[in-house]
Write a protein that holds these residues in place. Structure first.
Motif, short mmCIF file in Angstrom:
data_model
loop_
_atom_site.label_atom_id
_atom_site.label_comp_id
_atom_site.label_asym_id
_atom_site.label_seq_id
_atom_site.Cartn_x
_atom_site.Cartn_y
_atom_site.Cartn_z
N PRO A 119 0.68 -1.20 -0.10
CA PRO A 119 0.09 0.10 0.05
C PRO A 119 0.91 1.32 0.08
O PRO A 119 1.93 1.54 0.67
N THR A 120 0.43 2.35 -0.63
CA THR A 120 1.12 3.63 -0.58
C THR A 120 0.43 4.20 0.50
O THR A 120 -0.49 3.91 1.18
N GLN A 121 1.22 5.25 1.00
CA GLN A 121 1.03 6.13 2.14
C GLN A 121 -0.38 6.51 1.85
O GLN A 121 -1.23 6.83 3.03
N TYR A 122 -0.67 7.17 0.79
CA TYR A 122 -1.89 7.67 0.46
C TYR A 122 -3.14 6.83 0.87
O TYR A 122 -4.18 7.36 1.38
N PRO A 141 10.71 -6.26 3.78
CA PRO A 141 10.49 -4.73 3.57
C PRO A 141 9.72 -4.69 2.27
O PRO A 141 10.07 -5.63 1.41
N GLY A 142 8.58 -3.96 2.13
CA GLY A 142 7.90 -3.93 0.89
C GLY A 142 6.78 -4.74 0.30
O GLY A 142 6.32 -4.74 -0.54
N THR A 143 6.97 -6.00 1.19
CA THR A 143 6.04 -7.03 0.75
C THR A 143 4.77 -7.18 1.81
O THR A 143 3.93 -8.29 1.51
N ARG A 144 4.67 -6.01 2.59
CA ARG A 144 3.51 -6.47 3.84
C ARG A 144 2.19 -6.19 3.19
O ARG A 144 2.01 -5.45 2.26
N GLY A 145 1.16 -6.90 3.80
CA GLY A 145 -0.22 -6.69 2.91
C GLY A 145 -1.03 -6.28 4.33
O GLY A 145 -0.73 -6.55 5.27
N TYR A 146 -2.15 -5.40 4.14
CA TYR A 146 -2.90 -4.85 5.05
C TYR A 146 -4.08 -5.23 4.96
O TYR A 146 -4.85 -5.36 3.84
#
Length: 647
Positions: A119-122, A141-146
């Motif tokens: 996800p982007t910060q926006y 890093p960079g692979t997290r899902g929310y």
């Protein structure tokens, strides 16, 4: 008949059709199936796995062609397959993060869940305004899902003026329109505007429902003679004096938050004017509060909640009671009032263990305010405004007092109003709804420095400690992991790498704090530290001085500034350390999400870089605790990365 009960609308048939159309490409070859199109099929199916027949149906091809194409993807290693009883084979992506290097949003509208990869910060900031962060996954890093879930209370508290604006924010982050989800959001928005409290011309309070059906079927079921004195019309009822808080809570629990449009008391006038210029967003906070007459200013440390509160005190113009969690914060409030307003020092009273003064502006601790023998604190003045700083700290006795003070303006301040026990209903029904919850806007505008948050997984380097951990259980195991000796070396490394930054090291256990303080040659502040000594150490930390001069050596002399403090829970919140640029959370990962946010928030300031390192013993429960504590920051738009420390 209009559906005033707010039941979910039926399934929108056009949604399935839209999904099928979006997933089907009639010009594509049946024999070709990209990983991207497989993921589209899963999104349309609203499941993380799918059979060949389900993929074929979503992509408009034959089952045989889909099975062959999925087999090819499996042979390449892009997907995995699993034999199950209900169907010969199901397929699922091997690496969700490898589907694309860009952000990907997957929506499950029936469950009102949103999964975001990379996800982007926006996107995170937008979602934080109307959705609840349930979980995160991934360690690299960079692979997290929310995983977000849109709950009714999130829609009720969303900071938008109307349903169209809220739905517009929803559409801005989703890949396409989801009519069923949008209709549910609109229905929940209507629920939040179906009951209203207002002041009758004769001075008493009236509960007004949007329809006769609501007053008859909802209010009558959840309210009784203790709440309502008599009916006035088919849609209005006379409220019993002192029953406002109970009505709010009862209808909130029934799924109908109440709008409060009463004329509130302003109390006896107090001479105070603001002398500091407000930022644009602070002005918006104050204007919104004056319109609503209640609410909670939500913003990270450094965003100026206290200054906005002082502006609110001046705007209301009536006697004010400020409640705070600690004596240190009470002293800070007095200093802030004198710095940012024209108030006479004699009009400020401190009411806590050290002194008990009631003045036009009185600052008291929650502990004192919750005691029956200090009830005069609430009753002796005609308060026009009650300000609850660190609002999540409000104790049960203070909550009950707050219920009796519904006729006053009520202002809460908090970076994290949602506690571990999910007590939003307590805060929002007795104080008011959130105002200014968009941290990302403050970061982007440059008003607050966005922190860099990194979870560092520290290995065991001491065989004895690792053996002790393996032999322990329960709380003792958690303690052993917290006190992993390798953390001391890691703290030294981080402090050396950032020698130019003022640093706070947070700990959970007193023995651990003392050991780290001894190893660093730095002072340790805990609940056992006398108040005057604590105040002096904080003063020296705030003082200007060349950072790095006393690290790794003997403790600095009393007349020198400090650039490292080891702090127990007493320093987690309510302490203003504006020059703290580095925070290292060495232990205490079993605490709440709010505690994690507060510790990270100690570095959020208007200027300069801000760094937060969370140390978690690899292979222990601290890994999960660290991710849970940082999850709330992720929801607020803060980037969180993870690193495995080398053996």
């Amino acid at each position: 008949m209009t559906d005033d009960t707010g039941d979910d609308a039926g399934d929108a048939p056009t949604e399935d059709a839209a999904t099928d159309d979006a997933a089907t490409d009639p010009d594509s070859s049946d024999a070709e199936l990209s990983l991207e199109r497989f993921h589209e099929a899963l999104e349309a199916e609203e499941r993380p796995v799918a059979t060949a027949s389900e993929v074929a149906r979503r992509l408009g091809t034959t089952q045989a062609a889909a099975r062959d194409a999925l087999g090819a993807l499996a042979d390449r290693g892009d997907v995995d397959r699993l034999d199950v009883e209900a169907d010969p084979v199901v397929f699922y992506p091997r690496d969700w993060g490898a589907l694309a290097t860009r952000e990907r949003v997957v929506v499950f509208p029936e469950r009102r869940e949103i999964v975001v990869d990379r996800p982007t910060q926006y996107t995170r900031a937008r979602l934080s305004q109307f959705a609840h962060l349930v979980d995160t996954s991934g360690t690299e890093p960079g692979t997290r899902g929310y995983l977000y879930r849109v709950r009714q209370e999130d829609v009720w508290a969303a900071p938008y003026d109307d349903a169209d604006a809220l739905v517009g924010a929803l559409r801005s982050v989703l890949p396409r329109r989801f009519e069923h989800l949008e209709e549910w959001v609109r229905d929940q928005w209507r629920r939040a505007h179906r009951f209203r409290l207002y002041t009758h011309a004769d001075g008493y309070v009236v509960l007004e429902a949007a329809s006769e059906n609501l007053m008859g079927n909802v209010a009558d079921q959840h309210l009784d003679d203790e709440h309502l004195r008599a009916p006035i019309s088919d849609t209005e009822a006379w409220v019993n004096e002192g029953a406002v808080a109970a009505i709010k809570r009862a209808l909130y629990d029934a799924g109908y938050p109440v709008e409060d449009d009463r004329d509130l008391e302003t109390g006896d006038p107090v001479e105070i004017e603001l002398t500091t210029d407000l930022r644009d967003y602070q002005e918006t906070w104050v204007e919104t509060f004056l319109d609503r007459k209640s609410g909670v200013y939500v913003g990270p440390p450094g965003s100026g909640k206290t200054v906005a509160a002082i502006a609110t005190i001046a705007a209301v113009g009536g006697e004010t009671l400020v409640l705070v969690p600690s004596r240190e914060l009470a002293d800070q409030w007095r200093d802030e009032l004198l710095e940012h307003s024209t108030i006479d020092p004699g009009d400020i009273g401190l009411y806590h263990g050290g002194t008990k003064e009631i003045r036009p502006v009185t600052i008291a601790t929650y502990q004192i305010a919750g005691m029956d023998r200090h009830r005069s604190l609430f009753d002796s003045r005609k308060w026009g405004l009650i300000c609850f700083d660190e609002a999540h700290h409000i104790t049960a006795p203070v909550f009950s007092r707050s219920a009796e003070l519904q006729a006053k303006h009520r202002l809460g301040l908090s970076a994290t109003p949602v506690s571990e026990t999910d007590s939003e209903e307590e805060i929002y029904t007795l104080i008011g709804g959130p105002i200014g919850a968009d941290w990302d806007a403050l970061f982007e505008a440059g008003f607050v420095q966005e922190p860099e948050v990194e979870i560092r997984y520290v290995p065991w380097r001491d065989e004895m400690a690792q053996s002790e951990y393996a032999a322990a259980d329960g709380r003792e195991r958690r303690r052993v992991a917290s006190e992993n000796p390798a953390k001391v070396e890691e703290i030294r490394y981080l402090l050396a790498a950032h020698r130019d930054k003022k640093a706070l090291v947070f700990v959970e256990y007193l023995d651990h704090g003392e050991a780290i303080a001894d190893a660093l040659g730095a002072p340790f502040i805990s609940g056992e530290t006398p108040h005057h000594e604590r105040a002096e150490l904080f003063r020296r930390f705030r003082a200007d001085g060349e950072a790095g001069s006393d690290r790794g050596g003997e403790t600095a002399h009393d007349d020198e500034s400090l650039d490292v403090l080891v702090v127990s829970r007493v320093g987690d919140e309510g302490i203003d350390l504006p020059n703290a640029e580095l925070a290292v959370v060495a232990s205490g990962l079993g605490g709440s999400r709010r505690q994690g946010s507060q510790r990270a928030g100690r570095t959020m300031r208007p200027t300069g870089s801000a760094l937060v390192y969370v140390l978690a013993t690899r292979g222990s429960s601290e890994e999960e605790f660290a991710q849970r504590q940082m999850r709330h920051l992720g929801r607020k738009g803060v980037r969180v990365r993870e690193t495995n420390v080398a053996e």
